[in-house]
Each structure stands twice: as C-alpha cells, then as structure tokens.
Design an enzyme around this catalytic site. Structure first.
Site, mmCIF file in Angstrom:
data_model
loop_
_atom_site.group_PDB
_atom_site.id
_atom_site.type_symbol
_atom_site.label_atom_id
_atom_site.label_comp_id
_atom_site.label_asym_id
_atom_site.label_seq_id
_atom_site.Cartn_x
_atom_site.Cartn_y
_atom_site.Cartn_z
ATOM 1 N N THR A 160 0.817 -1.215 0.000
ATOM 2 C CA THR A 160 0.000 0.000 0.000
ATOM 3 C C THR A 160 0.853 1.268 0.000
ATOM 4 O O THR A 160 0.315 2.362 0.088
ATOM 5 C CB THR A 160 -0.935 0.018 1.229
ATOM 6 O OG1 THR A 160 -0.113 -0.023 2.409
ATOM 7 C CG2 THR A 160 -1.890 -1.159 1.224
ATOM 8 N N LYS A 168 12.904 -11.007 0.029
ATOM 9 C CA LYS A 168 13.432 -10.867 1.385
ATOM 10 C C LYS A 168 12.370 -10.486 2.412
ATOM 11 O O LYS A 168 11.472 -9.697 2.129
ATOM 12 C CB LYS A 168 14.536 -9.811 1.387
ATOM 13 C CG LYS A 168 15.763 -10.296 0.653
ATOM 14 C CD LYS A 168 16.984 -9.505 1.015
ATOM 15 C CE LYS A 168 17.144 -8.290 0.155
ATOM 16 N NZ LYS A 168 18.497 -7.724 0.238
ATOM 17 N N GLU A 201 13.804 4.788 -4.305
ATOM 18 C CA GLU A 201 14.166 3.453 -4.802
ATOM 19 C C GLU A 201 14.020 3.392 -6.329
ATOM 20 O O GLU A 201 14.739 2.656 -7.007
ATOM 21 C CB GLU A 201 13.317 2.360 -4.134
ATOM 22 C CG GLU A 201 13.534 2.204 -2.627
ATOM 23 C CD GLU A 201 14.848 1.479 -2.249
ATOM 24 O OE1 GLU A 201 15.664 1.195 -3.148
ATOM 25 O OE2 GLU A 201 15.038 1.216 -1.040
ATOM 26 N N HIS A 255 22.625 1.430 -0.699
ATOM 27 C CA HIS A 255 22.375 0.630 0.510
ATOM 28 C C HIS A 255 23.674 0.217 1.201
ATOM 29 O O HIS A 255 23.730 -0.820 1.854
ATOM 30 C CB HIS A 255 21.538 -0.604 0.165
ATOM 31 C CG HIS A 255 20.131 -0.266 -0.244
ATOM 32 N ND1 HIS A 255 19.830 0.358 -1.428
ATOM 33 C CD2 HIS A 255 18.939 -0.448 0.379
ATOM 34 C CE1 HIS A 255 18.520 0.539 -1.519
ATOM 35 N NE2 HIS A 255 17.951 0.058 -0.444
ATOM 36 N N HIS A 259 13.386 5.162 5.184
ATOM 37 C CA HIS A 259 14.305 4.269 4.462
ATOM 38 C C HIS A 259 14.799 4.907 3.151
ATOM 39 O O HIS A 259 16.004 5.008 2.897
ATOM 40 C CB HIS A 259 13.592 2.937 4.177
ATOM 41 C CG HIS A 259 14.414 1.957 3.419
ATOM 42 N ND1 HIS A 259 15.441 1.254 3.984
ATOM 43 C CD2 HIS A 259 14.371 1.562 2.100
ATOM 44 C CE1 HIS A 259 15.997 0.465 3.081
ATOM 45 N NE2 HIS A 259 15.365 0.633 1.933
HETATM 46 N N1 LIG Z 1 12.002 -6.838 1.739
HETATM 47 C C1 LIG Z 1 12.556 -6.024 0.870
HETATM 48 O O1 LIG Z 1 13.088 -6.439 -0.158
HETATM 49 C C2 LIG Z 1 12.513 -4.551 1.134
HETATM 50 C C3 LIG Z 1 12.856 -3.669 0.112
HETATM 51 C C4 LIG Z 1 12.775 -2.295 0.358
HETATM 52 C C5 LIG Z 1 12.374 -1.842 1.599
HETATM 53 N N2 LIG Z 1 12.070 -2.749 2.574
HETATM 54 C C6 LIG Z 1 11.658 -2.291 3.885
HETATM 55 O O2 LIG Z 1 10.466 -1.538 3.753
HETATM 56 C C7 LIG Z 1 10.387 -0.609 4.823
HETATM 57 C C8 LIG Z 1 9.950 0.718 4.285
HETATM 58 O O3 LIG Z 1 8.699 0.549 3.669
HETATM 59 P P1 LIG Z 1 7.570 1.665 3.714
HETATM 60 O O4 LIG Z 1 8.159 2.966 3.335
HETATM 61 O O5 LIG Z 1 6.423 1.146 2.960
HETATM 62 O O6 LIG Z 1 7.283 1.807 5.276
HETATM 63 P P2 LIG Z 1 6.005 1.491 6.189
HETATM 64 O O7 LIG Z 1 5.508 0.135 5.985
HETATM 65 O O8 LIG Z 1 6.416 1.884 7.565
HETATM 66 O O9 LIG Z 1 4.892 2.511 5.677
HETATM 67 C C9 LIG Z 1 5.075 3.890 5.877
HETATM 68 C C10 LIG Z 1 3.882 4.521 6.578
HETATM 69 O O10 LIG Z 1 2.814 4.636 5.667
HETATM 70 C C11 LIG Z 1 1.622 4.089 6.232
HETATM 71 N N3 LIG Z 1 0.826 3.617 5.120
HETATM 72 C C12 LIG Z 1 0.915 2.442 4.471
HETATM 73 N N4 LIG Z 1 0.082 2.445 3.423
HETATM 74 C C13 LIG Z 1 -0.564 3.621 3.424
HETATM 75 C C14 LIG Z 1 -1.534 4.212 2.564
HETATM 76 N N5 LIG Z 1 -1.983 3.597 1.447
HETATM 77 N N6 LIG Z 1 -1.990 5.463 2.860
HETATM 78 C C15 LIG Z 1 -1.497 6.117 3.949
HETATM 79 N N7 LIG Z 1 -0.581 5.623 4.775
HETATM 80 C C16 LIG Z 1 -0.101 4.382 4.502
HETATM 81 C C17 LIG Z 1 2.135 3.032 7.174
HETATM 82 O O11 LIG Z 1 1.179 2.737 8.159
HETATM 83 C C18 LIG Z 1 3.363 3.705 7.748
HETATM 84 O O12 LIG Z 1 2.963 4.601 8.763
HETATM 85 C C19 LIG Z 1 11.743 -0.598 5.490
HETATM 86 O O13 LIG Z 1 11.684 -1.265 6.706
HETATM 87 C C20 LIG Z 1 12.641 -1.348 4.520
HETATM 88 O O14 LIG Z 1 13.687 -2.023 5.164
HETATM 89 C C21 LIG Z 1 12.120 -4.077 2.358
#
Ligand SMILES: NC(=O)c1ccc[n+]([C@@H]2O[C@H](COP(=O)([O-])OP(=O)(O)OC[C@H]3O[C@@H](n4cnc5c(N)ncnc54)[C@H](O)[C@@H]3O)[C@@H](O)[C@H]2O)c1
Length: 419
Positions: free
Chosen positions: A155, A168, A210, A300, A316
């Site tokens: 999302t 991952k 990204e 990274h 991030h």
């Molecule tokens: N597994 C992988 O390959 C991989 C790759 C890149 C990043 N990551 C990880 O992803 C994380 C960052 O992801 P992120 O930026 O999505 O962070 P997140 O999941 O914390 O989301 C950011 C914020 O947005 C809110 N949110 C989510 N969807 C929303 C929507 N549609 N409308 C309003 N608010 C919404 C969430 O509740 C949160 O407060 C880091 O921990 C990073 O390490 C993992």
C-alpha cells in the site's frame, strides 16, 4: 547425493556396501515461481483478484494482517470485501512504523496465525500494508510451520516497487537494520496503485528514491522521466488514467511490449513499470544473493547505519537518497560521473523532495557503516558507484580519506540545494 569413497552402491544409490562411509554430500534444488500482478481497486467486492487462488472453493478462511494506519483508512473495506465473498476472516492489526519492525511483531503474527488455526497448505496469509508490514508478515509466514504461503498487497510506493517484489523478509534487531530475516517470496503480490492516493507526499518521495536508484544504475530513460516529470509524479501520487496495464516479470522490456501494442504510456505508469521491471531483471538471476555484487545494493551501503542512527527522523528511502548523493560525489571525484551529471542527479533528488545530505554524513558514521557492510558482503566492499547516468561499477578500494573528502564535498555542494 555423493560419497567421498569409491564404493559399490545399493539399488537405491544411497548406501555404500562393503566400505565405511565417512561423508555424505546432499544436493537438491528448490525452484521458485511467484507472480506479481497489477490490478486496480483490489478492495472493490466486484474485483475477484484477491481470492483468485481459491476459485470454486467453499468454506474459505483468510487471515489478514495490516497496520494501524492502513486499518484506519481501509479496514472497513477489507472486512467488507471478505464478508461480501462469504469468507471467514480475522484481521490482525499491528502498530505501524519502522520502530515496530521487530521480532516481537513477528511472534505476535505467528501466535495469531496459530490461534486462527491456519491451514498452511490452503490458507495463505494476506499482508496488506507497507514495506515494514510485509517484511514482518513474510518473516512470520516463513517461520510458521517452517513455511506458510502468503500474499502481499503493498500500500506504499516502496512496497509497490521494491519490498513487494523481491524475496526478502526481515526485522530490525539489536540496533541493526534487517539483522534477522529470511528469503521467502510471497506466492503472489498484487499491485494496486490507487492505495497511493492516501499516502502522504513524504512517503511518495520515499518510494521515488528506490525508483531513482534503478534509474541511476541501469535505466537512463527512467532517469529522464524522473527529471522531466518528477514534480508532477509527486503531486499526482503516481496516479494515471492508464494505470494497471499488467506487469509480469518474464515479459519483454516495457518499450518492446508497448511498441508491439501500439501504446504510449503516461509517465506514472511507465515509471512504475520500468522500476519494477528493472528491479526484477536484477533479482531473478540472483534471488538468493549468492552473487554479492548486486547493483540493486546501490544506495544501501551507508544508508542502513544512517537510517538506524537517525531513526525515526529519516525514512528508508531518504537514507538511501543520502547514500546515493554521497556515492555520486565519490563517483565524480573518481571521474566516473561529470560535474554536470552530478548536478542533474542532485537536481532530481531536489525535484523528488529527497534529502541529499544529512548530519550523519560524517566519517565517524560512514567509516563504521562501510565496515559493517564489508562484513555483510563477505569481506569486500563491493561498493556500486554510478558510471554516468544509467550504469554502475563495483569498487573495493575506498579509503577513509576518500570518504571524508566526499562527505565534505557533499556538504558543500548540497548547501542551498536540497539539504
Ligand atoms: N524486503 C525487501 O526487499 C525490502 C525492500 C525495500 C524496503 N524494505 C523495507 O520496507 C520498509 C519501508 O517501507 P515503507 O516505506 O512502505 O514503510 P512502512 O511500511 O512503515 O509505511 C510507511 C507509513 O505509511 C503508512 N501507510 C501504508 N500504506 C498507506 C496508505 N496507502 N496510505 C497512507 N498511509 C499508509 C504506514 O502505516 C506507515 O505509517 C523498510 O523497513 C525497509 O527495510 C524491504
């Protein structure tokens, strides 16, 4: 399976006869296939995509995990969707945000899965949320009964173009970013860009970082799109009337597919497609990261330490942007990137409302950060640096003096730009 002694084998090929066996070597392979698909308005009860894996099944049950923010925005629609389809469901709501990306959260998910009595063959866990939520749920799914299938519905923009498409999972541990985790791709990732309409601008920028990474290391056209349309992409939250033309990792490159179909993409769709396609081109041949020279690691190297030190001040993607700005300056100092190209790169960061500098950019932080990354990359720096725009090279000879000089130069060039 091989033995270290030349012996007669039994009919089953496994046991040696008439000779002592001291060593067995087991070899097997585990081919993986997963699907990433675009579909708009997934939570519309008339859209069957979420339950597509269970067509014709009766007595359906689904265990859904989301976070507090997503629940407040979409919780009613999530519950209504499953109710509409007569699916018995439970929605577990986790605290949102990076500071809750912990083993405690993983254990909470595992316990709730157990309480729900999930059937690990027929009832995939559904993770609806950002990168944090998907990383936690994926980790729990990989652990629960040694593996339970899961479906990702990202999302956030980072979720759509990065965290949702790879293999991952993980959580932060002992003050380190993603220190615990597994390689465990979801069976299906369902991409619905309309979720981005409720995301704030800062998190859109966060995901654009990204996308910029992919542009810098392998896709000059993507960089041009970000340069030309960055402000509009941010303003419109990457929405477009042409959203959802269907993404599949094995497809031909975007340009070819479009030309074949006589289509012209709007910038938002092309940017998202190119970013995902570029990411998957890099991930697919090296999904388990046996090869440690990964261009997708660009940005990274220093960012995990910067992000964790600055938590919760930096997101991030923001930390990744700072890392990319620093390594762009390093590349310029080595003659790999011209001053003009460096200006363009920092200019795009500015347009995407991303930071190019942070007070953490000092040798005190950067030197131990590089050391930690070297441990992670099996004793070598394997540091990707941009070559011009759209290409990269790996280096292993970065010195502390070089880091200090680059940090100093970045502090100077980013003054008044996008600090
Ligand atoms: N597994 C992988 O390959 C991989 C790759 C890149 C990043 N990551 C990880 O992803 C994380 C960052 O992801 P992120 O930026 O999505 O962070 P997140 O999941 O914390 O989301 C950011 C914020 O947005 C809110 N949110 C989510 N969807 C929303 C929507 N549609 N409308 C309003 N608010 C919404 C969430 O509740 C949160 O407060 C880091 O921990 C990073 O390490 C993992």
């Amino acid at each position: 399976m091989q033995q270290n002694t030349q012996t007669t084998r039994g009919n089953d090929g496994l046991f040696a006869v008439g000779s002592p066996v001291t060593h067995w070597s087991v070899q097997t392979s585990n081919p993986v296939q997963y699907e990433i698909r675009a579909s708009e308005n997934l939570l519309d009860p008339l859209n069957p995509t979420i339950l597509e894996d269970a067509v014709g099944t009766t007595g359906l049950r689904r265990f859904v995990v989301t976070d507090t923010v997503v629940d407040s925005l979409y919780g009613e629609r999530i519950r209504a969707y499953f109710t509409h389809h007569g699916v018995e469901h439970r929605v577990l709501v986790l605290d949102d945000g990076e500071s809750h990306k912990s083993m405690d959260a993983v254990l909470r998910v595992a316990k709730a899965m157990d309480d729900f009595g999930i059937d690990r063959r027929r009832e995939p866990v559904i993770a609806i949320g950002g990168g944090v939520l998907m990383d936690i749920v994926g980790f729990a799914a990989s652990l629960y009964r040694r593996s339970t299938p899961f479906i990702r519905i990202p999302t956030t923009l980072i979720g759509l173009v990065d965290a949702g498409v790879g293999a991952k999972t993980g959580v932060n541990h002992n003050g380190h970013k993603n220190r615990l985790g597994t390689y465990f791709p979801a069976d299906r990732t369902l991409l619905d860009r309309t979720f981005l309409t409720t995301l704030d601008d800062r998190h859109i920028s966060n995901g654009l970082a990204e996308i910029l990474k992919i542009a810098l290391i392998k896709d000059a056209r993507l960089f041009d799109l970000l340069e030309q349309h960055g402000t509009g992409l941010l303003r419109d939250k990457l929405q477009s009337p042409a959203a959802g033309i269907g993404l599949t990792p094995a497809d031909a490159p975007v340009g070819q597919r479009l030309a074949a179909r006589g289509l012209h993409l709007d910038p938002a769709t092309e940017v998202v497609e190119r970013a995902i396609h570029g990411m998957l081109e890099e991930l697919q041949p090296n999904l388990w990261e046996k090869v440690l020279e990964r261009v997708v690691d660009y940005g990274h190297t220093f960012s995990p330490t910067i992000e964790m030190n600055a938590l919760p001040a930096l997101l991030h993607g923001e930390a990744v942007a700072v890392d990319m700005a620093l390594t762009t300056v390093m590349a310029e100092r080595r003659g790999l990137v011209s001053a003009y190209q460096r200006e363009r790169i920092l200019g795009v960061m500015n347009r995407l409302a991303l930071p190019a500098w942070h007070p953490q950019c000092t040798p005190d932080v950067l030197v131990p950060a590089l050391r930690d990354t070297v441990r992670h990359r099996d004793g070598q720096q394997r540091l990707p640096l941009p070559v011009g725009i759209g290409s990269a090279v790996f280096v292993n000879d970065v010195t502390e003096a070089e880091l200090a000089a680059a940090a100093q130069q970045l502090a100077e060039v980013s003054v008044g730009a996008n600090r």
